[in-house]
Design an enzyme around this catalytic site. Structure first.
Site, PDB file in Angstrom:
ATOM      1  N   ASN A 404       0.747  -1.233  -0.107  1.00 24.53           N
ATOM      2  CA  ASN A 404      -0.004   0.012  -0.020  1.00 24.53           C
ATOM      3  C   ASN A 404       0.755   1.420   0.006  1.00 24.53           C
ATOM      4  OD1 ASN A 404      -1.903   1.836   0.178  1.00 24.53           O
ATOM      5  ND2 ASN A 404      -3.211   0.824   1.779  1.00 24.53           N
ATOM      6  N   ASP A 405       1.296   1.589   1.290  1.00 25.85           N
ATOM      7  CA  ASP A 405       2.259   2.921   1.191  1.00 25.85           C
ATOM      8  C   ASP A 405       3.204   2.976   0.133  1.00 25.85           C
ATOM      9  OD1 ASP A 405       0.275   3.675   3.132  1.00 25.85           O
ATOM     10  OD2 ASP A 405       1.391   2.858   4.779  1.00 25.85           O
TER      11      ASP A 405
END
Lengths: 481, 103
Positions: A404-405
């Site tokens: 994700n990040d």
């Protein structure tokens, strides 16, 4: 040769083996042997300590050694590779607690027999020994509860979100002052009742402090926390070494202490954040320092566009250049074997497959490398972030599996984003991006990922393992037909 | 042992620790962390001395024995887990060796 000389010489050998072992652990070709070398050092240290003239009570310590060995073997055997970060956290916590107990036991001896007899055995002075006992208990206690909390966060026993409350830093500061006060009283009071009161205070508060220290740190930052706590457990052992004036404890504990700090620093650098920011900012709670909401200016507007396994197959079948970007989601659903199966099928289909590994993907540094290695992904297919990014525009498909990040373009574009400045894998530059994701929520950092909103991004929802099995199934049914 | 000498050892070991870890490839960070975690189980030596010293206090015995158990879990678990992890890397170096043979 007296037994004391023999023991000290053996401790030197053990220390050298630890140093060599750590050095060898840092190179791919020698890593496994390095671990063995270090283990031999430990064995030597344990065996010669049993020869120490002070050690006469064998019944209980042998019982302890046997129980500990059996439990350790069981731990190491049953743990899944995907659960490795929490396992290391837990083992680390045990080490910290052991140092705390050593400090406590030494305090108990001093209380029972008085300083005179104690200092005849170990060098030191009441103030010095009192201080190092305080440090062993404090650092050991913080390591223990901190590690157990980190374990609970990673194992999903408690929420991975940071827990924040008003005046948190004040409370932690007060706890620290209370610990120091307890330590001061225990070291300088002299009167046994006061010393006991001081000791009990810092013993209890140090355990509380470990808990409240990890509380405001989000699950995504656990790699740094575990590495930092690992460093602390080394320092706790080191403090215990000063209590009983034992050089092998000091050398080994100090090596772990400094190497842990270095590792934490390397990891923080990969996220473009400082250690202080990781440990104290309450990162990922959605409360961004400076007041800006995540996804403020420069945010990409768009909607999430779902895709089915069948359509995913159609996209992948036509692709020539595929890059797979794994993240913690792959570890959670234990999908590494399905990932490799898909990669094999794509290669058979004529595509070139690469795995792009972000330095802080997962919950431990190198976490993804371990999992992909377990699934026998060839080493040559793994590409580091700096190597893959220039190639990214030539990629037909980027498959993001539970990351994700580390692929959020906001890190490069959006100054108001809390992860602004963190180097990312530029998945958004690939022609098509397919993101495997469990649901619509945000990741551990609590930040909405702008990659998911891009026009060339498709979301494949569901458990990563099941979703991949779906896609693999499509490939196989075509091959069979 | 002279306390000053112990401080001396401490400072030198600290510098050595910094030097040893400075340039390690990121894929080895996990094994390195778990390997150095096993080394921090060196507190087992302290636990043995704390638990093995003759005194008739049950408190010292309980504390010492618990410390031995915990430190031993740290040591044995730490080394074995690291070895298991590195075993996977090894398999890769062997190249053609596929599943089977290696646990």
């Amino acid at each position: 040769m007296s037994s004391a000389t023999l023991i000290n010489l053996s401790y030197i050998v053990a220390s050298v083996l630890f140093i060599l072992g750590l050095k060898m652990l840092g190179r791919q070709a020698t890593a496994r042997r390095g671990n063995l070398v270090s283990a031999v050092g430990m064995l030597i240290a344990v065996v010669v300590t049993l020869l120490d003239k002070q050690v006469v009570n064998f019944t209980w310590i042998v019982t302890g050694l046997v129980i500990g060995t059996v439990a350790g073997v069981i731990c190491a055997r049953v743990v899944k590779m995907t659960s490795m970060p929490e396992m290391v956290a837990l083992l680390n916590g045990f080490g910290g607690l052991a140092s705390l107990l050593v400090g406590w036991a030494e305090y108990g001896k001093i209380r029972a027999f008085g300083w005179e007899r104690y200092l005849a055995e170990f060098a030191g002075s009441p103030v010095f020994t009192g201080t190092v006992i305080f440090l062993a208990v404090l650092i050991g206690g913080v390591t223990f509860t901190g590690s157990v909390y980190a374990f609970a966060k990673l194992a999903g026993l408690v929420s991975g979100k940071p827990v924040l409350f008003r005046g948190q830093h004040l409370v932690n500061g007060l706890l620290l002052v209370l610990t120091a006060a307890g330590g001061g009283v225990a070291i300088f009071a002299g009167d046994p009742t006061w010393v006991l009161a001081g000791f009990t205070t810092y013993l209890v508060v140090s355990l509380v402090l470990g808990w409240t220290f990890v509380m405001p740190i989000g699950g995504g930052d656990m790699p740094v926390v575990i590495s930092f706590l690992n460093s602390l457990s080394g320092l706790a052992a080191c403090a215990a070494g000063f209590v009983i004036t034992n050089n092998v404890l000091i050398v080994a504990g100090c090596l772990v202490g400094t190497s842990g700090v270095i590792l934490s620093a390397i990891m923080c650098k990969a996220m473009n954040r400082s250690l202080t920011n990781v440990l104290f900012s309450g990162f990922g709670s959605g409360v961004v320092p400076g007041g800006a909401e995540a996804g403020g200016e420069g945010a990409i507007q768009g909607e999430l566009k779902p895709i089915s396994p069948e359509d995913t197959f159609a996209v992948l079948e036509a692709a020539r250049q595929v890059v797979i970007i794994p993240g913690y989601g792959m570890a959670v659903s234990q999908a590494q074997h399905q990932v490799r199966e898909l990669a094999d099928l794509l290669e058979q289909n004529g595509a070139e497959v690469r795995f792009a590994i972000h330095p802080v993907a997962g919950r431990m540094p190198g976490h993804m490398n371990v999992l992909l290695a377990e699934a026998s992904v060839p080493y040559e297919q793994l590409v580091e972030m700096d190597a893959i990014n220039p190639m990214m525009p030539t990629m037909d498909v980027a498959i993001v599996i539970g990351a994700n990040d580390v692929v959020n373009p906001a890190a490069a574009r959006d100054k108001s984003s809390p992860i602004y400045g963190m180097p990312i894998i530029n998945a958004h530059e690939a022609r098509t991006v397919i993101c495997l994701k469990r649901g619509k929520g945000t990741g551990f950092s609590g930040i909405e990922n702008q990659l998911f909103l891009l026009p060339n991004t498709r979301m494949l929802y569901g458990d990563a393992k099941a979703a991949l099995q779906g896609v693999v199934g499509e490939f196989k049914s075509i091959a069979a037909a | 042992m002279d306390l000053m000498l112990l401080f001396f050892i401490f400072v030198l070991a600290a510098f050595l620790g910094f030097e040893l870890i400075a340039k390690v490839p990121s894929q080895l960070h996990t094994p390195l962390m778990s390997g150095s975690n096993a080394v921090s189980g060196i507190t087992i030596v302290g636990a043995l001395i704390a638990g093995g010293t003759a005194d008739d206090s049950w408190l010292t015995t309980v504390l010492g024995t618990s410390a031995v158990i915990l430190a031993m879990i740290n040591v044995v678990g730490g080394y074995l887990v690291t070895d298991r992890m590195l075993g996977f890397f090894k398999k890769k170096d062997a190249g053609a060796v596929k599943k089977g043979g290696v646990k």
